[in-house]
Design a protein around this motif. Sequence first.
Motif, PDB file in Angstrom:
ATOM      1  N   ARG A  48      38.876  41.790  -5.658  1.00 31.11           N
ATOM      2  CA  ARG A  48      39.517  42.474  -4.541  1.00 31.11           C
ATOM      3  C   ARG A  48      40.657  43.370  -5.038  1.00 31.11           C
ATOM      4  O   ARG A  48      40.862  44.485  -4.548  1.00 31.11           O
ATOM      5  N   SER A  52      35.215  44.672 -13.016  1.00 32.94           N
ATOM      6  CA  SER A  52      34.750  43.897 -11.863  1.00 32.94           C
ATOM      7  C   SER A  52      33.342  43.352 -12.078  1.00 32.94           C
ATOM      8  O   SER A  52      32.952  42.334 -11.500  1.00 32.94           O
ATOM      9  N   THR A  97      41.051  47.404  -4.749  1.00 31.69           N
ATOM     10  CA  THR A  97      42.252  48.086  -4.236  1.00 31.69           C
ATOM     11  C   THR A  97      42.694  49.192  -5.193  1.00 31.69           C
ATOM     12  O   THR A  97      43.081  50.294  -4.754  1.00 31.69           O
ATOM     13  N   GLU A 126      39.240  37.103  -5.961  1.00 30.74           N
ATOM     14  CA  GLU A 126      40.586  37.663  -5.763  1.00 30.74           C
ATOM     15  C   GLU A 126      40.815  38.810  -6.738  1.00 30.74           C
ATOM     16  O   GLU A 126      41.359  39.859  -6.377  1.00 30.74           O
TER      17      GLU A 126
END
Length: 546
Positions: free
Chosen positions: A349, A339, A353, A346
């Motif tokens: 994200r 990340s 998750t 997107e």
Amino acid sequence: MMRRILLVNTLPLIVFGLTLLFLNQFRNSLLDAEVNALREQAKIYAGALGQSAVSINPAARNRRGVTFPGGAYVLEPSLTRPLLLRLSEPSPMADARVYAPDGQLIADSYQEKLAHRPAGGPPVPPDQQTPPAESVTGHQPAQARNSFLHRFLDSLVGGADDSPLPSDGDSGSRRGGDVGHDDTEAPPYIRRTRDHTLVITVAEPVIHDGQTVGVIQLTRTGEVVDTSLFKIRSSILSLFLLAMAIMAMLSWYLSLTIARPLLRLAGSAHVMRESSGRTGTVPSVLLGRRDEIGDVARALQDSAQALWTRMDAIERFAADVSHEIKNPLTSIRSAIETSLRIDDVERQRRLLTIIADDVRRLDRLITDISDASRLDAELSRAQATPVAITPLLSLLAEIHQSTRKPDQPQIRLSIAGDEAGHELRVLALEDRLVQVLRNLIGNAISFSPPEGYILLEAHPEGQMVEIAVSDEGPGIPQAKIDSIFDRFYSERPKSENFGQHSGLGLSISRQIIQALRGTIHAENRTDGQGHVLGARFVIRLPRAAG
């Protein structure tokens, strides 16, 4: 240990043996017999003297009508002395003296024997010297009383033989007292001389025509009493020494068969405790014994094996925990590093998750690991109690039916052997048994098809109760039936997301059931053609009485 065994075994015997050596009652009965015999002998002497050695008192013949101390008759010394000598000849161990009513000595058998003694000398008076050796009466020689055994017994008994004798009325005699006499008899005089010789003296009146013309005093040694006591004490001592020898051998045998094996067991336990490896074991000789020592040895060996098995389980558990925790941590680290290198919102994200899922997985995993770690301690402290199966299964089915989703399977009950007065109950911990059943029902729900059925069964099997949870799912791969109870093993339906289960549920269930002295296993339900109809988990627990 050997000294303690010997002391415990011999102390009662020593006390009993020493008690038997103090034969006061037996001594008194022997004295009673000796006094009675001597008194009968004195009566015979008195009777003979009263008939054959009496003459009319000269003073009474010259002065009639005047009362003299001797009365009308007196003992004639010239007749008394030879008659007393003849009477005492068969009893050389006895000394007889005859006195007039005023106390004057008339005759003494010892003096008469000295006057008429043959070559070789007379017998010695019993109250002055030791009786002659090997006398005709068969008494013990004087030298025997000076033997080592006699001196040893005297040292053991001490002054018991010189102690005061029982009072009048008892079965025995007393020093200076009477033995078995009536009111008209003079009491016997019993004493010991300086050389420890027992001497008995009795006195009887010499009577002629109703008149007491004198008194005969008969003295004899009580050698037969001392000899009898010596023989009995010698026998007691011999038996005591024999019993002591046997007791010492038995104590030695007990030491070899009990004390030394216990020391070897203690040594084995010390080696097991101090050794770094697993080299310390109980000697095979002790393991093969078929007695209590063998039971203790096998129990110690089993305890050591169980401890080593537990240590192996802890090591494997630590390795498995490390591996299972490392996987989500690696995933989280990889997602965080990725990340940081991308700018696509997107994709970031999606990585977040993944991180959230791995965190939930870690939380669930740590919770289950903590529960599994506390389980052993909790089960070791808790006490199993009777749990009624029918209400428990009915409650679980009712809870499921009231909370089930429209497409989830339904639960059916099949219970046999539960009758009034003979309820179907098991020995278990109710909370932990509910945990196991909820876990099995949850697994069945996961694998059952929509609108399928889950069957809860219970029935008695001898001293056990069998509880089963069956579903209509795809069953268990045959190669995995023995592995599904391993820690962190997870075989979930493809419709479930990865990481929703820690893989400890069935392992914890088996741990609980085994702690309750039961068994749990899995099997596949099949039809007549061998087609798998679903999975079936079977629990067997001890049946509670009543």
